[in-house]
Design a protein around this motif. Structure first.
Motif, short mmCIF file in Angstrom:
data_model
loop_
_atom_site.label_atom_id
_atom_site.label_comp_id
_atom_site.label_asym_id
_atom_site.label_seq_id
_atom_site.Cartn_x
_atom_site.Cartn_y
_atom_site.Cartn_z
N ALA A 41 9.19 -17.74 -35.86
CA ALA A 41 8.07 -16.84 -36.13
C ALA A 41 8.31 -15.46 -35.54
O ALA A 41 8.11 -14.43 -36.21
CB ALA A 41 6.78 -17.44 -35.56
N ALA A 42 8.76 -15.40 -34.29
CA ALA A 42 8.99 -14.12 -33.62
C ALA A 42 10.10 -13.33 -34.29
O ALA A 42 10.01 -12.11 -34.48
CB ALA A 42 9.33 -14.36 -32.15
N LEU A 43 11.14 -14.04 -34.68
CA LEU A 43 12.28 -13.38 -35.34
C LEU A 43 11.85 -12.75 -36.66
O LEU A 43 12.15 -11.58 -36.93
CB LEU A 43 13.39 -14.41 -35.57
CG LEU A 43 14.61 -13.94 -36.37
CD1 LEU A 43 15.31 -12.78 -35.66
CD2 LEU A 43 15.58 -15.09 -36.58
N LEU A 44 11.15 -13.52 -37.48
CA LEU A 44 10.74 -13.01 -38.78
C LEU A 44 9.75 -11.85 -38.64
O LEU A 44 9.80 -10.89 -39.41
CB LEU A 44 10.14 -14.14 -39.62
CG LEU A 44 11.13 -15.25 -40.01
CD1 LEU A 44 10.41 -16.38 -40.73
CD2 LEU A 44 12.26 -14.71 -40.86
N HIS A 45 8.86 -11.94 -37.67
CA HIS A 45 7.92 -10.83 -37.43
C HIS A 45 8.68 -9.56 -37.06
O HIS A 45 8.37 -8.47 -37.57
CB HIS A 45 6.95 -11.21 -36.31
CG HIS A 45 6.04 -10.09 -35.91
ND1 HIS A 45 4.93 -9.73 -36.64
CD2 HIS A 45 6.11 -9.21 -34.87
CE1 HIS A 45 4.33 -8.70 -36.06
NE2 HIS A 45 5.03 -8.37 -34.98
N ASN A 46 9.67 -9.69 -36.19
CA ASN A 46 10.44 -8.51 -35.77
C ASN A 46 11.34 -7.97 -36.87
O ASN A 46 11.77 -6.82 -36.81
CB ASN A 46 11.27 -8.85 -34.53
CG ASN A 46 10.47 -8.74 -33.24
OD1 ASN A 46 10.30 -7.65 -32.70
ND2 ASN A 46 9.96 -9.86 -32.76
N SER A 195 21.83 -22.83 -28.57
CA SER A 195 22.02 -21.85 -27.50
C SER A 195 21.59 -20.45 -27.95
O SER A 195 21.01 -19.68 -27.17
CB SER A 195 23.48 -21.83 -27.04
OG SER A 195 24.35 -21.55 -28.13
N SER A 196 21.83 -20.13 -29.21
CA SER A 196 21.42 -18.83 -29.75
C SER A 196 19.90 -18.74 -29.87
O SER A 196 19.31 -17.68 -29.66
CB SER A 196 22.06 -18.60 -31.12
OG SER A 196 23.47 -18.53 -31.01
N ALA A 201 14.80 -16.57 -27.76
CA ALA A 201 13.51 -16.76 -27.10
C ALA A 201 13.39 -15.83 -25.89
O ALA A 201 12.33 -15.23 -25.65
CB ALA A 201 13.34 -18.21 -26.68
N LYS A 202 14.47 -15.70 -25.16
CA LYS A 202 14.47 -14.79 -24.01
C LYS A 202 14.47 -13.34 -24.48
O LYS A 202 13.83 -12.48 -23.88
CB LYS A 202 15.70 -15.06 -23.14
CG LYS A 202 15.69 -16.43 -22.47
CD LYS A 202 16.97 -16.68 -21.68
CE LYS A 202 16.95 -18.07 -21.05
NZ LYS A 202 18.22 -18.35 -20.33
N TYR A 203 15.18 -13.08 -25.56
CA TYR A 203 15.26 -11.73 -26.13
C TYR A 203 13.88 -11.21 -26.52
O TYR A 203 13.56 -10.03 -26.31
CB TYR A 203 16.18 -11.80 -27.35
CG TYR A 203 16.45 -10.49 -28.05
CD1 TYR A 203 17.39 -9.60 -27.56
CD2 TYR A 203 15.77 -10.17 -29.23
CE1 TYR A 203 17.66 -8.40 -28.22
CE2 TYR A 203 16.04 -8.98 -29.90
CZ TYR A 203 16.99 -8.11 -29.39
OH TYR A 203 17.24 -6.92 -30.05
#
Length: 374
Positions: A41-46, A195-196, A201-203
């Motif tokens: 979700a966070a990736l697609l939003h960004n 791992s990515s 998630a940290k990014y």
């Protein structure tokens, strides 16, 4: 803009729709409260997609256990991720549907001497049937999940394939997806290693970056038999433990305590190691025998679902458990509708009724069915 470029270059995210740019694409993300769906979700939003997070409450918080999903803390975690990343998030109560179509199915399967996979039933009903309808009702273009699997599209043909990270591949649990459902589904994490995903998630500074993966079956608070006993007290019924010749070797406290291939916890003593070979639900009997009785090549499957139906006698690879590396096999039609015969190239130990037989052509999932008691 920097974030978008950096993520695209490092993780090579392709557009979810070929004919729409991200800013014009509305996406529903199924969020369980775990790391994977939160990162998706966070990736697609960004990346500029119009993200809507949806979390299904599947059972009450009091039933939840540590490491489960879709209840209590996990719902809160999903909501917190949406708030921190700043996209809308909805919680939908599907407890009654989940109870009827997943939990009760799980209990009934054990009472019939089978070993069910509730995660597949959940995908088959609540997540991909009902949540896809929610996706369409919201006017969204696609439904995204955090599964480690790949959806590949080429020349108008869509295929479901294993994830890049073979240690996390979840394609086995997705075999019941229909071709129509696959048109709307997307699995962006299928191109990533775990791992990515943790790194992402940290990014994105997600508070759940170090959250452990969910383990076992979400609604089983203690162990299978105790959960089943609590839901269906009538399942605890004493019966006989017999050998292959029908001779009585002992007594059991309910067939729900046994699965095919089980060796420990039989409650009997014998001169040689014995295993559960068969569970005869109608007779309330557990049949035990030597290990060689669990080696077999031929079995039948039901409730077939084909994304690409194999040709008669075509050699394929089948997985009979999620951890199974795969066995070569051929699949034949039967006279009975929606059933097939599977013949393995080599013997396999402990083929269990109720488990899924998932059929692969290389890395592609072409379908499968549920293993029957021969």
């Amino acid at each position: 803009m920097f974030i978008k470029i950096a993520v695209l270059e490092k993780f090579k995210i392709e557009f979810l729709l070929k004919d729409k740019v991200p800013a014009q694409t509305k996406v529903v993300v199924a969020m369980s409260g775990g790391v994977d769906s939160s990162v998706a979700a966070a990736l697609l939003h960004n990346l500029g997609y119009q993200v809507i997070g949806v979390t299904l409450q599947l059972y009450s918080g009091s039933s939840a256990k540590k490491g489960a999903c879709c209840a209590g803390q996990d719902i809160y975690d999903a909501k917190r991720v949406a708030e921190s990343v700043q996209f809308p998030h909805y919680i939908l109560n599907y407890e009654e549907v989940f109870k009827k179509e997943v939990i009760e199915d799980f209990v009934n399967a054990y009472m019939h001497g089978e070993t069910p996979i509730p995660c597949v039933r959940c995908n088959q009903t609540v997540k991909f049937r009902d949540l896809l309808q929610v996706t369409k009702n919201l006017g969204a273009d696609v439904l995204v999940t955090g599964h480690y699997a790949r959806r590949l599209e080429e020349n108008g043909k869509v295929r479901l394939c294993t994830g890049i990270d073979k240690s996390k591949d979840q394609s086995y649990f997705l075999f019941s997806i229909t071709s129509e459902q696959l048109k709307f589904l997307r699995f962006p994490l299928g191109e990533f290693y775990k791992s990515s995903v943790r790194e992402l998630a940290k990014y994105f500074d997600l508070k759940i970056a170090e959250k452990p993966d969910s383990q076992d079956i979400c609604f089983v608070s203690e162990n299978y038999s105790k959960t089943i006993t609590k839901i269906a007290p009538q399942s605890v019924r004493k019966g006989k433990i017999v050998n292959m010749n029908g001779e009585i070797l002992g007594e059991h406290n309910g067939i729900i305590n046994f699965t095919v291939g089980q060796r420990k916890g039989l409650g009997i003593t014998h001169g040689e190691p014995l295993y559960v070979v068969k569970i005869k639900a109608k007779d309330n009997e557990v049949v035990v025998g030597p290990i060689n009785m669990l080696m077999q090549k031929k079995f039948f499957i039901k409730e077939l679902n084909w994304l690409e139906k194999p040709q008669e006698s075509q050699e394929v690879t089948v997985k009979l458990r999620s951890s199974h590396t795969g066995s070569l096999a051929t699949i034949y039609s039967t006279e009975k509708k929606n059933k097939a015969c599977v013949i393995l190239s080599n013997d396999y130990f402990g083929i269990s009724p109720g488990q899924a037989c998932v059929v692969y052509k290389g890395e592609q999932v072409i379908g499968g069915g549920w293993i029957l008691d021969n």
